[in-house]
Design a protein around this motif. Structure first.
Motif, PDB file in Angstrom:
ATOM      1  N   CYS A 152       0.838  -1.198   0.000  1.00 18.60           N
ATOM      2  CA  CYS A 152       0.000   0.000   0.000  1.00 18.60           C
ATOM      3  C   CYS A 152       0.873   1.247   0.000  1.00 18.60           C
ATOM      4  O   CYS A 152       2.020   1.225   0.445  1.00 18.60           O
ATOM      5  N   ASP A 153       0.309   2.333  -0.511  1.00 10.77           N
ATOM      6  CA  ASP A 153       1.002   3.610  -0.579  1.00 10.77           C
ATOM      7  C   ASP A 153       0.415   4.519   0.492  1.00 10.77           C
ATOM      8  O   ASP A 153      -0.755   4.913   0.410  1.00 10.77           O
ATOM      9  N   ASP A 158       1.635   9.054  10.125  1.00 10.78           N
ATOM     10  CA  ASP A 158       1.691   9.670  11.461  1.00 10.78           C
ATOM     11  C   ASP A 158       0.535   9.193  12.332  1.00 10.78           C
ATOM     12  O   ASP A 158       0.716   8.875  13.511  1.00 10.78           O
ATOM     13  N   VAL A 159      -0.665   9.153  11.730  1.00 12.79           N
ATOM     14  CA  VAL A 159      -1.834   8.719  12.491  1.00 12.79           C
ATOM     15  C   VAL A 159      -1.717   7.243  12.868  1.00 12.79           C
ATOM     16  O   VAL A 159      -2.014   6.849  14.006  1.00 12.79           O
ATOM     17  N   ILE A 160      -1.276   6.415  11.922  1.00 13.69           N
ATOM     18  CA  ILE A 160      -1.110   4.982  12.205  1.00 13.69           C
ATOM     19  C   ILE A 160      -0.069   4.781  13.302  1.00 13.69           C
ATOM     20  O   ILE A 160      -0.260   3.968  14.213  1.00 13.69           O
ATOM     21  N   LEU A 195      -3.448  -5.414  14.044  1.00 15.22           N
ATOM     22  CA  LEU A 195      -4.352  -4.951  12.998  1.00 15.22           C
ATOM     23  C   LEU A 195      -3.777  -3.839  12.136  1.00 15.22           C
ATOM     24  O   LEU A 195      -4.102  -3.739  10.948  1.00 15.22           O
ATOM     25  N   LEU A 196      -2.920  -3.005  12.707  1.00 14.02           N
ATOM     26  CA  LEU A 196      -2.293  -1.931  11.931  1.00 14.02           C
ATOM     27  C   LEU A 196      -0.780  -2.098  11.824  1.00 14.02           C
ATOM     28  O   LEU A 196      -0.160  -1.600  10.889  1.00 14.02           O
ATOM     29  N   ASN A 208      -3.988  -5.204   5.723  1.00 11.94           N
ATOM     30  CA  ASN A 208      -5.156  -4.530   6.289  1.00 11.94           C
ATOM     31  C   ASN A 208      -5.262  -3.085   5.808  1.00 11.94           C
ATOM     32  O   ASN A 208      -6.359  -2.597   5.510  1.00 11.94           O
ATOM     33  N   LEU A 209      -4.137  -2.404   5.715  1.00 15.15           N
ATOM     34  CA  LEU A 209      -4.158  -1.018   5.246  1.00 15.15           C
ATOM     35  C   LEU A 209      -4.534  -0.946   3.770  1.00 15.15           C
ATOM     36  O   LEU A 209      -5.275  -0.050   3.351  1.00 15.15           O
ATOM     37  N   PHE A 210      -4.060  -1.897   2.984  1.00 19.22           N
ATOM     38  CA  PHE A 210      -4.449  -1.992   1.576  1.00 19.22           C
ATOM     39  C   PHE A 210      -5.956  -2.178   1.450  1.00 19.22           C
ATOM     40  O   PHE A 210      -6.623  -1.527   0.634  1.00 19.22           O
TER      41      PHE A 210
END
Length: 219
Positions: free
Chosen positions: A136-137, A144-146, A160-161, A172-174
């Motif tokens: 993922c991009d 920063d939030v992640i 999960l992240l 999961n982010l994708f």
């Protein structure tokens, strides 16, 4: 890295014993469970994370399996006949001689997993199959939030992240980026820190919590 108590299931029916029953479960992190020669027929498994678990000679006939995560999970000689599997993630799983006759598999993501030993398996058009782990991009703001959520106890435990301190859960982010714009995802994850994550144990539960936050706001 902080250690967490894992609520795993170790259920084995030994020779000459009465077959043990696997009970329904919901919103549980049952990583590295071992379930062997057991009966799970007609049970319901919803938002259960079975990362790294082993199922051998388990009868899943007519089960409802929804929103579960199976990362590196092994299924050996399992019977899924008549089961309903939906909204799940199968990542790098191994199947050996499993029966999927009359099984419904829809709205599910299957990654880096061979299905050659899945007898009579039918994959609905709503299910996505990826032969390799997707990348993922991530924008700097999203990163920063992640990163600020890295120390959320439950999200961290369930991976999960983040898979580790230095590695994002790109799958999961994708998948989240397929559901939300980068701006939406950044703002929703920022708001997530103000909500309880106690029942967020799988990807699908995380996605639905973010959708709930979005519906309650003006993102």
């Amino acid at each position: 890295m902080q250690k967490y108590k894992i609520d795993r299931t170790n259920l084995i029916t030994y020779k000459h014993q009465k077959t043990k029953k696997v009970k329904s479960a919901r919103c549980r992190y049952l990583a590295k469970s071992h379930i062997v020669n057991c009966d799970a027929q007609n049970q319901s498994f919803i938002y259960v994370n079975y990362r790294g678990s082993l199922f051998k000679k388990v009868k899943f006939q007519n089960c409802k399996i929804g929103g579960c995560d199976f990362w590196g999970t092994t299924f050996n000689n399992c019977d899924f006949r008549g089961a309903n599997i939906s909204d799940c993630v199968f990542m790098a799983c191994k199947f050996y001689n499993c029966d999927f006759t009359d099984t419904i598999i829809d709205y599910t993501t299957i990654v880096n997993t061979s299905l050659t030993e899945c007898k009579n398996i039918f994959i609905a058009s709503t299910t996505q199959i990826y032969t390799t782990y997707p990348k993922c991009d991530l924008s700097d703001n999203l990163k920063d939030v992640i990163d600020n959520l890295k120390f959320n106890k439950n999200l961290r435990k369930c991976k999960l992240l983040h898979i580790s301190d230095k590695k994002y859960n790109e799958l999961n982010l994708f998948l989240l980026q397929q559901r939300f714009t980068n701006k939406e995802l950044t703002e929703l994850l920022m708001q997530l820190s103000n909500h309880s994550t106690a029942t967020i144990t799988t990807y699908k539960k995380l996605e639905r919590q973010l959708k709930k936050i979005k519906e309650g706001g003006t993102i």
